[in-house]
Write a protein that holds these residues in place. Structure first.
Motif, mmCIF file in Angstrom:
data_model
loop_
_atom_site.group_PDB
_atom_site.id
_atom_site.type_symbol
_atom_site.label_atom_id
_atom_site.label_comp_id
_atom_site.label_asym_id
_atom_site.label_seq_id
_atom_site.Cartn_x
_atom_site.Cartn_y
_atom_site.Cartn_z
ATOM 1 N N TYR A 174 49.153 23.431 37.408
ATOM 2 C CA TYR A 174 49.457 24.447 38.588
ATOM 3 C C TYR A 174 48.737 25.829 38.858
ATOM 4 N N ILE A 192 56.773 26.595 41.146
ATOM 5 C CA ILE A 192 56.743 26.302 39.625
ATOM 6 C C ILE A 192 58.010 25.792 39.044
ATOM 7 N N ILE A 196 58.421 22.109 37.913
ATOM 8 C CA ILE A 196 57.927 21.668 36.307
ATOM 9 C C ILE A 196 58.963 21.141 35.710
ATOM 10 N N ALA A 202 57.486 26.287 32.450
ATOM 11 C CA ALA A 202 57.646 27.303 33.752
ATOM 12 C C ALA A 202 57.021 28.683 33.250
ATOM 13 N N ALA A 205 53.037 28.651 33.016
ATOM 14 C CA ALA A 205 52.428 28.363 34.428
ATOM 15 C C ALA A 205 52.773 29.717 35.029
ATOM 16 N N ALA A 215 59.222 32.505 38.459
ATOM 17 C CA ALA A 215 59.306 30.967 37.741
ATOM 18 C C ALA A 215 60.347 30.500 37.102
#
Length: 333
Positions: A174, A192, A196, A202, A205, A215
């Motif tokens: 990602y 995300i 995810i 999360a 990322a 996120a």
């Protein structure tokens, strides 16, 4: 029930699982493991499977009642406490775009998973577990669904394995994709969170694209949808089994109650931290107990179908999720 009868075997079984859970919790604190985004819950099933396969014949059968207690009772309590990680205020913060993206990805991913599973002629339980893990919140969703449909342990382990594999892959891909996405950091954070697999993934990322808060909040919105999902799943199972009396998974309702309590009652941070630590430990215990009963030959019998199904959902989450998020961004502008 037999699994709740306390005797020396039960005590030793629960004690052994507690040791494995503690080992998983300590291992998750190791720097390179933490940076890889592997939670104690994921590590626990690996340790449990290692213990079950390498030394299973040395584990007394009298301990099984303790293992069953961790798989069932402790798991349900852990799902309830999971609600203390969420507040309704946090969900509201991501706005209509985030909530819509979460709901759209859950419904579409679960549908894709069941469709691919049918084409691959997978059994119902494995299909539901794999689809739940990819569409909601990874291993925690697999375990919550397991409590409703009550599958064989090796099927649950296979589903958790697919979540770990593709969730970890997404976590590293990602941030690379961000520069080509055409999204702002905040928009990509919602992408995300809505696509995810695991909350820990999360976080990793999200930090890589400088949008960890967005996120995580978007991910928590998906986690909140676990409760209605479990209610619908329970209704489906009851209908399939021709159960006239409505059987509502009480732990799903308590999960929502915990989130509500966390929203309206301002608990001290130290208390919330302690609850979350206890919850992680309990989820790890349930995973370790599951791992012990998961033998390599049983996993082999499941075949490659769960992996193929999870790969198809991963492609949908990344590509389809991107398209859905871009449409929502353009609409809500």
């Amino acid at each position: 029930m037999a699994e709740t009868r306390i005797n020396s075997g039960w005590i030793k079984g629960v004690g052994f699982i507690a040791l494995l859970s503690a080992a998983a919790y300590l291992a998750a604190g190791v720097r390179f493991i933490k940076e890889a985004g592997l939670s104690p819950v994921v590590i626990a099933i690996i340790i449990g499977m290692a213990a079950g396969n390498a030394g299973g014949r040395f584990i007394p059968s009298s301990w099984n009642s303790g293992f069953a207690f961790c798989q069932k009772r402790i798991l349900r309590l852990a799902v309830i406490l999971f609600g203390f990680r969420i507040t309704f205020t946090q969900i509201a913060e991501i706005g209509a775009a985030g909530i819509t993206a979460d709901a759209a990805m859950l419904i579409s991913t679960f549908a894709v998973g069941l469709l691919i599973a049918r084409l691959l002629k997978m059994d119902r339980d494995t299909a539901i577990l794999c689809a739940a893990g990819s569409s909601i919140c990874g291993a925690a969703a697999v375990m919550a669904a397991e409590a409703v449909i009550k599958p064989e342990p090796h099927k649950t382990a296979a589903a958790v394995g697919t979540v770990v594999l593709f969730g970890t892959l997404a976590m590293f891909l990602y941030p690379v994709f961000f520069s080509f996405s055409g999204m702002t950091a905040n928009e990509f954070g919602i992408y995300i969170g809505s696509t995810i697999h695991e909350a820990a993934q999360a976080v990793v990322a999200g930090e890589a694209v400088h949008a960890p808060e967005t996120a995580v909040i978007a991910k928590l919105g998906r986690v909140m949808l676990l409760a209605p999902f479990l209610l619908i799943l329970s209704a489906m199972v009851n209908r399939e089994n021709k159960v006239a009396r409505i059987q509502i998974p009480w732990f799903a309702l308590m999960f929502v109650a915990a989130a509500a309590f966390n929203t309206f009652i301002d608990l001290p941070q130290a208390v919330l931290s302690a609850v979350n630590t206890a919850d992680t430990f309990m989820l790890a215990a349930a995973m370790a107990a599951l791992g012990i009963e998961t033998r390599a030959d049983k996993i082999k019998n499941v075949g490659a179908a769960p992996l193929v199904c999870a790969a198809a959902m991963f492609i949908w989450l990344t590509a389809g999720g991107y398209l859905i998020n871009m449409v929502i961004i353009n609409i809500t502008g």
